[in-house]
Motif scaffolding. Structure first.
Motif, PDB file in Angstrom:
ATOM      1  N   LEU A   1      35.742 -31.813  76.586  1.00 47.00           N
ATOM      2  CA  LEU A   1      35.433 -30.402  76.829  1.00 47.00           C
ATOM      3  C   LEU A   1      35.793 -30.018  78.262  1.00 47.00           C
ATOM      4  O   LEU A   1      36.434 -28.982  78.498  1.00 47.00           O
ATOM      5  CB  LEU A   1      33.941 -30.148  76.583  1.00 47.00           C
ATOM      6  N   GLU A   2      35.381 -30.846  79.214  1.00 47.66           N
ATOM      7  CA  GLU A   2      35.676 -30.534  80.620  1.00 47.66           C
ATOM      8  C   GLU A   2      37.186 -30.472  80.852  1.00 47.66           C
ATOM      9  O   GLU A   2      37.687 -29.591  81.558  1.00 47.66           O
ATOM     10  CB  GLU A   2      35.024 -31.585  81.531  1.00 47.66           C
ATOM     11  N   ALA A   3      37.912 -31.406  80.247  1.00 47.85           N
ATOM     12  CA  ALA A   3      39.371 -31.433  80.405  1.00 47.85           C
ATOM     13  C   ALA A   3      39.999 -30.190  79.776  1.00 47.85           C
ATOM     14  O   ALA A   3      40.916 -29.582  80.343  1.00 47.85           O
ATOM     15  CB  ALA A   3      39.933 -32.701  79.776  1.00 47.85           C
ATOM     16  N   MET A   4      39.502 -29.810  78.599  1.00 51.09           N
ATOM     17  CA  MET A   4      40.053 -28.637  77.893  1.00 51.09           C
ATOM     18  C   MET A   4      39.824 -27.364  78.694  1.00 51.09           C
ATOM     19  O   MET A   4      40.734 -26.544  78.859  1.00 51.09           O
ATOM     20  CB  MET A   4      39.396 -28.540  76.506  1.00 51.09           C
ATOM     21  N   VAL A   5      38.591 -27.203  79.204  1.00 51.43           N
ATOM     22  CA  VAL A   5      38.266 -25.997  79.976  1.00 51.43           C
ATOM     23  C   VAL A   5      39.104 -25.963  81.265  1.00 51.43           C
ATOM     24  O   VAL A   5      39.663 -24.920  81.628  1.00 51.43           O
ATOM     25  CB  VAL A   5      36.751 -25.936  80.287  1.00 51.43           C
ATOM     26  N   GLY A   6      39.212 -27.100  81.935  1.00 57.46           N
ATOM     27  CA  GLY A   6      40.016 -27.160  83.161  1.00 57.46           C
ATOM     28  C   GLY A   6      41.468 -26.804  82.885  1.00 57.46           C
ATOM     29  O   GLY A   6      42.093 -26.035  83.635  1.00 57.46           O
ATOM     30  N   TRP A   7      42.001 -27.311  81.794  1.00 59.19           N
ATOM     31  CA  TRP A   7      43.401 -27.028  81.421  1.00 59.19           C
ATOM     32  C   TRP A   7      43.588 -25.541  81.162  1.00 59.19           C
ATOM     33  O   TRP A   7      44.558 -24.932  81.610  1.00 59.19           O
ATOM     34  CB  TRP A   7      43.771 -27.851  80.196  1.00 59.19           C
ATOM     35  N   LEU A   8      42.637 -24.932  80.424  1.00 62.92           N
ATOM     36  CA  LEU A   8      42.758 -23.507  80.100  1.00 62.92           C
ATOM     37  C   LEU A   8      42.647 -22.642  81.355  1.00 62.92           C
ATOM     38  O   LEU A   8      43.367 -21.656  81.488  1.00 62.92           O
ATOM     39  CB  LEU A   8      41.680 -23.106  79.079  1.00 62.92           C
ATOM     40  N   ARG A   9      41.763 -23.048  82.263  1.00 63.22           N
ATOM     41  CA  ARG A   9      41.637 -22.268  83.511  1.00 63.22           C
ATOM     42  C   ARG A   9      42.924 -22.337  84.318  1.00 63.22           C
ATOM     43  O   ARG A   9      43.374 -21.341  84.871  1.00 63.22           O
ATOM     44  CB  ARG A   9      40.475 -22.802  84.347  1.00 63.22           C
TER      45      ARG A   9
END
Ligand code: CA2
Length: 155
Positions: free
Chosen positions: A135-143
């Motif tokens: 989740l943290e990786a996905m959110v960071g990527w989207l940001r």
């Protein structure tokens, strides 16, 4: 930001059977942990689990235009399902593949993923933390995709 979490077959048995392999946390407890982490990240979670390949295909098809990103633990279908691969290819939604166990430290037939080369990345081997890390990786990527760092190379 909307993140969908798609869970495949037998993950509904977590915490109930084979705790020595997959741990004692139930899927509902993992969901609660993901939702708890998602709140301060500003992410809304849509959670889905099915034991049926067709239902998983339909859940992935429904992601198109409905979510910003996804976490996918396709469980055993990870290693076998061309149908799930085709669904993921069709929707063009960025996703992180997650696994509780380190699939490369297990039997040969689990070493191959039909989804991994389509994913942004894979998190495996950290138990329920794999979902939180994913989740943290996905959110960071989207940001970063929304607001690229100045001077970042375009690809
Ligand atoms: O490590 C993972 O997350 C897996 O996706 C879990 C799948 C397995 O087939 C993959 O190779 C790796 C299995 C999920 C089944 O979970 C069970 C939980 C309790 C009892 C039996 C199965």
């Amino acid at each position: 930001m909307h993140i969908a979490v798609i869970n495949g077959p037998n993950l509904n048995l977590l915490g109930v059977r084979e705790p020595e392999r997959y741990g004692t946390a139930t899927l509902a407890e993992i969901e609660a942990r993901v939702r708890e982490r998602a709140a301060p990240l500003g992410a809304e979670i849509a959670w889905f689990q099915s034991n049926h390949e067709g239902a998983l295909v339909e859940a992935i098809q429904a992601l198109r235009g409905a979510t910003d990103g996804a976490l996918i633990n396709a469980a055993a279908f990870t290693h076998t399902s061309v149908a799930l691969r085709d669904a993921v290819l069709a929707v063009d939604v960025p996703f992180v593949e997650v696994h509780l166990s380190n699939i490369w430290a297990r039997e040969e037939e689990r070493h191959k993923s039909l989804l991994a080369d389509l994913a942004i990345g894979v998190v495996a081997g950290f138990g329920p933390d794999s979902y939180v890390l994913g989740l943290e990786a996905m959110v960071g990527w989207l940001r970063r995709a929304e607001r690229p760092e100045p001077g970042a190379l375009e690809v």
